[in-house]
Design an enzyme around this catalytic site. Structure first.
Site, short mmCIF file in Angstrom:
data_model
loop_
_atom_site.label_atom_id
_atom_site.label_comp_id
_atom_site.label_asym_id
_atom_site.label_seq_id
_atom_site.Cartn_x
_atom_site.Cartn_y
_atom_site.Cartn_z
NE ARG A 106 3.06 -3.60 12.70
CZ ARG A 106 2.80 -3.82 11.41
NH1 ARG A 106 2.16 -2.89 10.70
NH2 ARG A 106 3.19 -4.93 10.81
CB SER A 119 -0.96 0.00 1.19
OG SER A 119 -0.27 -0.13 2.42
CG HIS A 139 6.43 -8.60 8.52
ND1 HIS A 139 7.41 -7.82 7.96
CD2 HIS A 139 5.32 -7.81 8.58
CE1 HIS A 139 6.93 -6.62 7.70
NE2 HIS A 139 5.66 -6.59 8.06
CG ASP A 179 -2.55 -8.46 9.66
OD1 ASP A 179 -3.11 -7.37 9.83
OD2 ASP A 179 -1.76 -8.69 8.73
CG HIS A 211 -0.75 -5.07 2.13
ND1 HIS A 211 -0.03 -4.98 3.29
CD2 HIS A 211 -0.79 -3.79 1.63
CE1 HIS A 211 0.35 -3.74 3.50
NE2 HIS A 211 -0.11 -2.99 2.51
#
Length: 473
Positions: A362, A277, A353, A408, A307
């Site tokens: 995160r 993105s 990742h 995620d 993504h």
């Protein structure tokens, strides 16, 4: 999550400034904002000339310095490990994770202003940090919040454009369509058509970017309420901040959910420039496409399963575990289910990742949030078991460079706990967050006069011939 002990964060940051003398003539990195100037635009106007000179000096003195070798693996492997982009707002370290203007996530949680004592950082504070390289005061963040609320006006034709789509269309399709409709009001396009000087490109880009950041939560909330809540729209609350208002307009007013949304938007805002993105937004903008066109393109990249759509896949997979094995699944049962998933030719979503080689920070800050606010939630406990079970299995499999959970792996469970259960919508939340990082960098792209991106491509014939010549020489 490891927080600083014995030495305060601010003192440690000051010591880092002292040690890194090469930062002295840059944007004043890591300083806590002491200026009384509440206007972000004027702050940027002051900072841009010195950064233009810095880039000019870097190019003239070091333009021919090699940054590494390009291998065939890199060319055919998605350009992994290839250094080829300038991205000022954040930097991703394989072991340490993301740093926003050289601040880690735990550091941001410590020094960025919050809505309440010991609360999560306000996304507006991160926006200020990404654009200026300086930690803002609470007064500056409040002023920016007020500015964004004033800009948060969406024309009716944007909603009508969304309404032309079937209500069954994917939320990202509806969201991206709304962003494209916002483009009608682009200040950059108007200024370019009038013949604006290149030196001033950044100013209408700034206006577009701040308008876009302010308006996408309204568009995103409209999409959510249209699909899942019979079209009953909740207006913006002028007393709330950016993240709090987004949660409110979606229909969630639990103070803990407001805090979660502030954290969510902050940590999803930027992840350097090489992800799909961010890179898409950058390359489209390099053609002088305005921020709306560039961000809409970025959203279409974010919508891909590899993504941004991954956060949707994680919750659906976790719920499939519960459906088959129950909430009180043992670690041994979970191991069997993970192997079943892998042996069927699928991946365990939320692990691994493209750059990171350790647990995503995160993920860790979301885990800390869960331990604080929902420690007994069955799905959170399942996620905790996955954290223990999956990495050893992926390591045993031997095909994964990073077996650890990413961002995620946790976000969907937190949202689900507070009632936002519609997994198909999760990527829209990601998109709203990513507007902050992509637009911040886009403003600097224009301020620094970065050129049209045009890498060289080759064919397999070319690669084969090149390799034959290299082998014979």
């Amino acid at each position: 999550m490891v927080f600083f002990r014995s030495v305060s964060v601010l003192s440690k940051l000051r010591s880092r400034i002292t040690e890194q003398s090469n930062f002295k003539n840059t944007v004043r990195w890591l300083q806590v904002q002491s200026s009384s100037d509440l206007d972000l635009h004027s702050q940027l106007k002051e900072l841009i000339p010195e950064q233009q000179e810095r880039l000019k000096k870097l190019k003239s003195e070091h333009g021919k310095v090699q940054l590494g070798n390009i291998t065939v693996d890199m060319v055919i492997g998605g350009m992994r490990g290839m250094t080829g982009l300038l991205w000022e707002t954040s930097l991703l370290d394989p072991d340490e994770g993301i740093r926003f203007r050289n601040l880690s996530i735990p550091e941001c949680q410590k020094v960025l202003p919050a809505a309440k004592p010991d609360g999560e950082p306000l996304p507006e504070g991160l926006l200020w940090l990404l654009l200026t390289g300086k930690v803002p005061s609470k007064e500056q963040v409040d002023a920016l919040s007020q500015d964004l609320r004033a800009r948060a006006v969406v024309p009716d034709y944007v909603y009508k454009a969304i309404d032309t789509l079937p209500v069954t269309a994917h939320p990202m399709t509806q969201f991206a369509s709304g962003v494209m409709a916002l483009q009608v009001q682009s200040e950059f396009q108007k200024a370019y058509e009038k013949g604006i000087s290149k030196a001033k490109y950044w100013e209408p880009t700034y206006e577009d970017s701040l308008n876009l950041i302010a308006r996408v939560p309204l568009v995103a909330a409209y999409v959510y309420r249209r699909i899942y809540k019979d079209g009953k729209i909740i207006p913006l609350d002028d007393s709330l901040d950016y993240g709090g208002n987004f949660s409110h307009m979606l229909g969630f007013d639990d103070p803990k959910m407001l805090e979660l949304m502030r954290l969510y938007v902050t940590i999803h805002s930027d992840h350097e420039g090489g992800n799909v993105s961010a890179h898409t937004g950058h390359v489209v903008a390099s053609a002088l496409s305005d921020p709306y066109l560039s961000f809409a393109a970025a959203l279409n990249g974010l919508a891909g399963p590899l993504h941004g759509l991954a956060n949707q896949e994680v919750l659906l997979w976790i719920k499939s575990v519960v459906d088959e094995c129950g909430e009180n699944i043992t670690k041994e049962q979970l191991k069997d289910y993970v192997w079943k998933t892998l042996n069927s030719g699928k991946v365990v979503p939320g692990f691994g990742h493209g750059v990171l080689r350790k647990t995503d920070p995160r993920y860790m800050c979301q885990r800390e949030f869960a331990l604080k606010h929902l420690p007994d939630d069955p799905l959170f406990q399942l996620v905790s078991k996955l954290y223990e079970v999956v990495p050893p299995i992926l390591t045993e499999l031997g095909k994964v460079k990073n077996p650890w959970p990413n961002v995620d792996a946790h976000s969907g469970v937190l949202l689900n706990y507070f009632g936002l259960t519609e997994a198909r919508y999760f990527t829209v939340l990601f998109g709203v967050s990513r507007s902050i990082g992509i637009c911040s960098q886009l403003i600097w792209d224009r301020a620094l006069g970065l050129p049209l991106e045009r890498p060289k491509s080759v064919t397999m014939d070319w690669l084969e011939n090149y390799c034959k010549k290299a082998a014979s020489s």
